[in-house]
Design a protein around this motif. Sequence first.
Motif, PDB file in Angstrom:
ATOM      1  N   ILE A  46       0.934  -1.244   0.080  1.00 17.69           N
ATOM      2  CA  ILE A  46       0.076   0.175   0.120  1.00 17.69           C
ATOM      3  C   ILE A  46       1.062   1.429   0.128  1.00 17.69           C
ATOM      4  O   ILE A  46       1.000   2.037   0.951  1.00 17.69           O
ATOM      5  N   ASP A  47       1.213   1.677  -1.158  1.00 15.82           N
ATOM      6  CA  ASP A  47       2.342   2.747  -1.222  1.00 15.82           C
ATOM      7  C   ASP A  47       1.538   3.978  -1.894  1.00 15.82           C
ATOM      8  O   ASP A  47       0.743   3.880  -2.662  1.00 15.82           O
ATOM      9  N   GLY A  48       2.043   5.063  -1.526  1.00 18.78           N
ATOM     10  CA  GLY A  48       1.735   6.354  -2.103  1.00 18.78           C
ATOM     11  C   GLY A  48       0.862   7.493  -1.019  1.00 18.78           C
ATOM     12  O   GLY A  48       0.549   8.382  -1.446  1.00 18.78           O
ATOM     13  N   ASN A  49       0.810   6.785   0.235  1.00 16.53           N
ATOM     14  CA  ASN A  49       0.230   7.896   1.100  1.00 16.53           C
ATOM     15  C   ASN A  49       0.733   9.208   1.268  1.00 16.53           C
ATOM     16  O   ASN A  49       0.385  10.250   1.184  1.00 16.53           O
ATOM     17  N   GLY A  50       2.008   9.009   1.356  1.00 20.91           N
ATOM     18  CA  GLY A  50       2.912  10.415   1.500  1.00 20.91           C
ATOM     19  C   GLY A  50       2.636  11.661   0.348  1.00 20.91           C
ATOM     20  O   GLY A  50       2.329  12.540   0.518  1.00 20.91           O
ATOM     21  N   ARG A  51       2.718  10.913  -0.669  1.00 20.47           N
ATOM     22  CA  ARG A  51       2.632  11.619  -2.150  1.00 20.47           C
ATOM     23  C   ARG A  51       1.290  12.132  -2.371  1.00 20.47           C
ATOM     24  O   ARG A  51       0.864  13.222  -2.544  1.00 20.47           O
TER      25      ARG A  51
ATOM     26  N   ARG B   7       1.829  14.444   5.862  1.00 16.62           N
ATOM     27  CA  ARG B   7       2.006  13.087   5.549  1.00 16.62           C
ATOM     28  C   ARG B   7       0.956  12.192   6.241  1.00 16.62           C
ATOM     29  O   ARG B   7       0.589  11.130   6.009  1.00 16.62           O
TER      30      ARG B   7
ATOM     31  N   HIS C 273      -1.743   9.070   5.525  1.00 17.09           N
ATOM     32  CA  HIS C 273      -1.871   7.464   6.064  1.00 17.09           C
ATOM     33  C   HIS C 273      -3.410   7.335   6.797  1.00 17.09           C
ATOM     34  O   HIS C 273      -3.629   6.293   6.545  1.00 17.09           O
TER      35      HIS C 273
ATOM     36  N   ALA D 134       2.008  -2.986   5.615  1.00 13.17           N
ATOM     37  CA  ALA D 134       1.643  -1.854   6.183  1.00 13.17           C
ATOM     38  C   ALA D 134       2.769  -0.973   6.616  1.00 13.17           C
ATOM     39  O   ALA D 134       2.826   0.258   6.920  1.00 13.17           O
TER      40      ALA D 134
ATOM     41  N   ASN E  80      10.944   0.977   7.526  1.00 16.32           N
ATOM     42  CA  ASN E  80      10.058   2.257   7.633  1.00 16.32           C
ATOM     43  C   ASN E  80      10.628   2.861   8.921  1.00 16.32           C
ATOM     44  O   ASN E  80      10.172   3.848   9.192  1.00 16.32           O
TER      45      ASN E  80
ATOM     46  N   ARG F 140      12.031   6.385   9.194  1.00 18.21           N
ATOM     47  CA  ARG F 140      11.254   7.644   9.010  1.00 18.21           C
ATOM     48  C   ARG F 140      11.278   8.347  10.320  1.00 18.21           C
ATOM     49  O   ARG F 140      11.630   7.997  11.135  1.00 18.21           O
TER      50      ARG F 140
ATOM     51  N   GLU G 223       6.078  10.569  12.230  1.00 17.70           N
ATOM     52  CA  GLU G 223       5.402   9.869  11.227  1.00 17.70           C
ATOM     53  C   GLU G 223       5.124   8.426  11.963  1.00 17.70           C
ATOM     54  O   GLU G 223       4.226   8.092  11.601  1.00 17.70           O
TER      55      GLU G 223
ATOM     56  N   LEU H  41       1.599   6.571  12.699  1.00 10.35           N
ATOM     57  CA  LEU H  41       1.439   5.280  12.005  1.00 10.35           C
ATOM     58  C   LEU H  41       1.029   4.234  13.129  1.00 10.35           C
ATOM     59  O   LEU H  41      -0.181   3.501  12.859  1.00 10.35           O
TER      60      LEU H  41
HETATM   61  C1  IPE Z   1       2.801   3.891   2.250  1.00  9.89           C
HETATM   62  O1  IPE Z   1       2.879   5.204   1.920  1.00  9.89           O
HETATM   63  C2  IPE Z   1       2.487   3.531   3.503  1.00  9.89           C
HETATM   64  C3  IPE Z   1       3.727   3.336   4.545  1.00  9.89           C
HETATM   65  C4  IPE Z   1       4.943   3.019   3.993  1.00  9.89           C
HETATM   66  C5  IPE Z   1       3.447   3.221   5.934  1.00  9.89           C
HETATM   67  P1  IPE Z   1       4.144   5.979   1.995  1.00  9.89           P
HETATM   68  O2  IPE Z   1       4.238   6.807   3.333  1.00  9.89           O
HETATM   69  O3  IPE Z   1       5.499   5.300   1.561  1.00  9.89           O
HETATM   70  O4  IPE Z   1       3.838   6.915   0.868  1.00  9.89           O
HETATM   71  P2  IPE Z   1       5.090   7.594  -0.281  1.00  9.89           P
HETATM   72  O5  IPE Z   1       5.742   6.575  -0.963  1.00  9.89           O
HETATM   73  O6  IPE Z   1       6.119   8.419   0.640  1.00  9.89           O
HETATM   74  O7  IPE Z   1       4.289   8.667  -1.234  1.00  9.89           O
END
Ligand code: IPE
Length: 236
Positions: free
Chosen positions: A17-22, A31, A35, A61, A66, A69, A73, A77
């Motif tokens: 599940i990628d791309g929440n941050g963007r 960010r 999430h 997840a 991770n 980070r 953040e 999570l």
């Molecule tokens: C995925 O989204 C969720 C986790 C890794 C917890 P990201 O947080 O990696 O989102 P991007 O890749 O920075 O957009």
Amino acid sequence: MQEKKFNKLPKHIGYIIDGNGRWAKSRGLPRSMGHSAGLKTLKKIIKLSFELGIRYVSIYAFSTENWNRPDSEIQGLIDLFKKYLKGNSFVKDYPNTKLNIMGDYTKFPKELVDAANKTIEMTKFETQFVLNLGINYSGKDEIVMAVNSIIKDGLTEVTRDVIDNYLYTKGQPEPDFIIRTSGEQRLSNFMMWQAAYSELYFPDTLWPDFNKKELYKALKEFEKRNRRFGSIKEEG
Ligand code: IPE
Ligand code: IPE
Ligand code: MG
């Protein structure tokens, strides 16, 4: 129940599940909001997958990587995972579903560990659906863990079946379909053993925007894939 929309469906879907941050960044949001939005999507997509008749769902997840980070953040999570697992919400969201955590979740704060243990205990006799939740998960670490347990058990030789039986996914079919959102085309240490023959699908959609239509599109793509497993015959 299984809708007659697809000629064949995966037995086991893995979601990276990628791309929440963007997603958050593109809206000028922190960010953490990405999430939270991602968690809403997660609940819907897991539910939909089970409703379609897919019995095994694996979610990536939180990876062991991770932890690199920012603390804020990570804390955000952890709070979301707590909310997700606490009380009866898991049981209400997914009836007849067994929760199986992949990864050493004891490294998280006690409140989260307790919530996870409680849900695992509450759902341990469920057999219809299985949700493998990867938190503090690493595919390579999973293999190392398996090998160490095998050594502890005194085995001097292994087979593929032996290794299978020491993984978090013991007794389950391997994921035949892995979907990673956000356009990144890599596994980032997800199910390194189990993904050996998985069909991979990389939609550009950011995870919070992934929806029923996107899932159906993915499953239509899976329908078209010809899984040969090294042979020259079409899958039967
Ligand atoms: C995925 O989204 C969720 C986790 C890794 C917890 P990201 O947080 O990696 O989102 P991007 O890749 O920075 O957009
Ligand atoms: C992979 O996403 C892990 C999860 C989805 C939990 P990342 O965003 O952490 O992966 P990389 O760093 O882009 O490979
Ligand atoms: Mg990412």
